[in-house]
Design an enzyme around this catalytic site. Structure first.
Site, short mmCIF file in Angstrom:
data_model
loop_
_atom_site.label_atom_id
_atom_site.label_comp_id
_atom_site.label_asym_id
_atom_site.label_seq_id
_atom_site.Cartn_x
_atom_site.Cartn_y
_atom_site.Cartn_z
N ARG A 209 0.82 -1.22 0.00
CA ARG A 209 0.00 0.00 0.00
C ARG A 209 0.85 1.26 0.00
O ARG A 209 0.46 2.27 -0.58
CB ARG A 209 -0.94 0.01 1.20
N LYS B 227 -21.25 -14.58 0.28
CA LYS B 227 -22.69 -14.31 0.44
C LYS B 227 -23.32 -13.54 -0.71
O LYS B 227 -22.75 -12.57 -1.19
CB LYS B 227 -22.88 -13.48 1.70
N GLY C 232 -9.98 -8.51 -1.77
CA GLY C 232 -8.77 -9.15 -1.24
C GLY C 232 -8.47 -10.52 -1.81
O GLY C 232 -7.35 -10.78 -2.24
N GLY D 28 -13.82 -2.58 -0.34
CA GLY D 28 -15.14 -2.03 -0.06
C GLY D 28 -15.50 -0.90 -1.00
O GLY D 28 -16.62 -0.81 -1.50
P1 AMP Z 1 -16.20 -12.29 0.26
O1 AMP Z 1 -15.52 -11.62 1.41
O2 AMP Z 1 -17.68 -12.13 0.26
O3 AMP Z 1 -15.57 -11.96 -1.07
O4 AMP Z 1 -16.02 -13.83 0.49
C1 AMP Z 1 -14.77 -14.41 0.54
C2 AMP Z 1 -14.89 -15.69 1.30
O5 AMP Z 1 -15.81 -16.53 0.65
C3 AMP Z 1 -13.60 -16.43 1.37
O6 AMP Z 1 -13.16 -16.42 2.69
C4 AMP Z 1 -13.96 -17.83 0.92
O7 AMP Z 1 -13.45 -18.81 1.75
C5 AMP Z 1 -15.46 -17.85 0.99
N1 AMP Z 1 -16.03 -18.81 0.06
C6 AMP Z 1 -15.87 -18.89 -1.26
N2 AMP Z 1 -16.50 -19.95 -1.78
C7 AMP Z 1 -17.09 -20.58 -0.76
C8 AMP Z 1 -17.89 -21.75 -0.64
N3 AMP Z 1 -18.19 -22.48 -1.73
N4 AMP Z 1 -18.30 -22.11 0.57
C9 AMP Z 1 -17.99 -21.38 1.65
N5 AMP Z 1 -17.26 -20.27 1.63
C10 AMP Z 1 -16.80 -19.87 0.43
#
Ligand code: AMP
Length: 403
Positions: free
Chosen positions: A37, A205, A360, A383
């Site tokens: 950074r 999610k 990330g 974000g």
């Molecule tokens: P995000 O912060 O919403 O981009 O989500 C990232 C997180 O999603 C990472 O820590 C991954 O481990 C998790 N992730 C990705 N695919 C899956 C999955 N199929 N089941 C559970 N967690 C997941």
């Protein structure tokens, strides 16, 4: 861009307050373990110093919750910055450090700066007023300079004193070079993308990315969904998803989004095969579920399968604009990182496209796959880039002076 850039400003001999993102990881001994950074904002710092600015640098580090905390001091960052500046500008004057970002001493130190010298302020979040965008605190920050530059894209979605409040008391407020680059790439992708435009979204999610999906659906030719969030959509299509991530309260919305995509004649690609395990664990045994096969009730999908990689990669290869945010699986676990890495390679392999990667995990994936240099733009603000992709206005950008 409709906002002033640092390049539009007369900097010589002016005190310039530059908000940067020096939110770097430190080890227990307070040493900077990753200076990415700092290096990313270095061109803006160098530009200001070479143009004779008397530069005051301000950042947050971690979440000190409005109280001084020696573990989140920016002092080690001043030391690293000195070393990095020595490299780009030759052995120079020391970078000064002010133990508080406001107050008599900081004001005095700012006044004593000579042309081409820099002063780093202590963590701005040591004051609770910062995150409240407090007017009196903003005024105190503003006493340190005449001109404001914001190069902290990663904090631009927050309306804080150092990103918004301060600009009301400055002669002019402009975007730094890094901020400008972010706005240009992300802005162009959203307003004048070359088609086909393909968005790849992943991560845990659906709820975190609804706004992004809805906004991008009006702009893209194809949307690719992987990661945990894909399974709520697959369930909405009536598929068996076993113990995979599922947001029951988003099921109707997922159905609605699928119907919207159909009405718009937009490709909406979801995983067709999977790598599953019986538990969410780095040591869990990976097992493949072939195309068209249901996921057993006692298994959870933790990565996309090889057929899905093929399907997604073929779509990515046709794109002229690609935006990617979020991993295709549990990338942190070696057994389930393959899909995300393959997608990183597919994105990088399309040399004819403008590719933008944010968030990330996807950024880590392109580094991990050794293809970061083949990505057109790697966004520094997780974000902030998501809010931008949602079509929201970023307060830290809105606050800058119009051209
Ligand atoms: P995000 O912060 O919403 O981009 O989500 C990232 C997180 O999603 C990472 O820590 C991954 O481990 C998790 N992730 C990705 N695919 C899956 C999955 N199929 N089941 C559970 N967690 C997941």
């Amino acid at each position: 861009m409709s906002k002033l850039s640092i390049k539009d400003l007369q900097l010589s001999n002016k005190r310039v307050f530059m908000r940067v993102d020096f939110n770097v990881p430190l080890d227990e001994n307070g040493r900077v373990t990753d200076d990415t950074r700092i290096r990313e904002t270095l061109p803006t710092i160098e530009y200001a110093l070479r143009h004779g600015a008397r530069l005051i640098l301000c950042s947050h580090l971690g979440r000190p919750k409005g109280k001084p905390n020696p573990k989140m001091s920016l002092k080690p960052v001043a030391e690293r910055l000195r070393v990095l500046l020595d490299h780009v500008m030759g052995p120079s004057e020391n970078v000064g450090f002010s133990p508080d970002c406001i107050g008599a001493q900081a004001v005095e130190m700012s006044k004593q700066l000579e042309k081409g010298q820099a002063l780093l302020l202590e963590n701005v979040r040591f004051h609770a007023e910062e995150e409240k965008n407090d007017e009196a605190f903003s005024k105190q920050l503003a006493m340190l300079a005449e001109i404001y530059v914001n190069d902290a894209f990663g904090s631009a979605h927050r309306a804080h004193s150092s990103t918004v409040g301060i600009t009301r008391f400055m002669e002019k407020s402009a975007a730094g070079l890094l901020m400008q680059k972010e706005l240009e790439y992300l802005g162009k992708a959203l307003s004048h993308p070359q088609h086909p435009f393909v968005a790849i979204l992943g991560g845990a999610k659906v709820s975190d990315k609804i706004g992004v999906i809805q906004n991008l659906m009006t702009k893209v030719d194809a949307i690719i969904i992987g990661g945990g969030m894909a399974y709520t959509f697959l369930k909405a299509q009536g598929q068996e998803i076993g113990k995979s991530l599922f947001e029951a309260d988003k099921l109707d919305l997922a159905k609605q989004l699928l119907a919207d995509a159909k009405a718009r004649n937009l490709k909406f690609l979801l995983p067709v095969d999977h790598v599953v395990a019986d538990k969410f664990d780095a040591q869990a045994h990976p097992e493949q579920i072939g195309e068209g096969q249901p996921i057993p009730a006692d298994k959870m999908a933790l990565d996309i399968g090889p057929k899905t990689v093929e399907l997604f990669s073929a779509e990515i290869a046709k794109a002229r604009t690609i935006v990617w945010n979020g991993p295709m699986g549990v990338f942190e676990f070696e057994h389930f990182a393959r899909g995300t890495r393959a997608i990183a390679k597919a994105v990088a392999g399309n040399a004819g496209a403008t590719s933008i990667v944010g968030g990330g995990d996807s950024v880590a994936a392109v580094h991990d796959a050794g293809v970061a240099d083949k990505i057109t733009h790697i966004s520094t603000g997780g974000g902030a880039s998501l809010e931008f992709l949602e079509g929201k206005k970023l307060p830290g950008v809105e606050a800058l002076t119009n051209k």
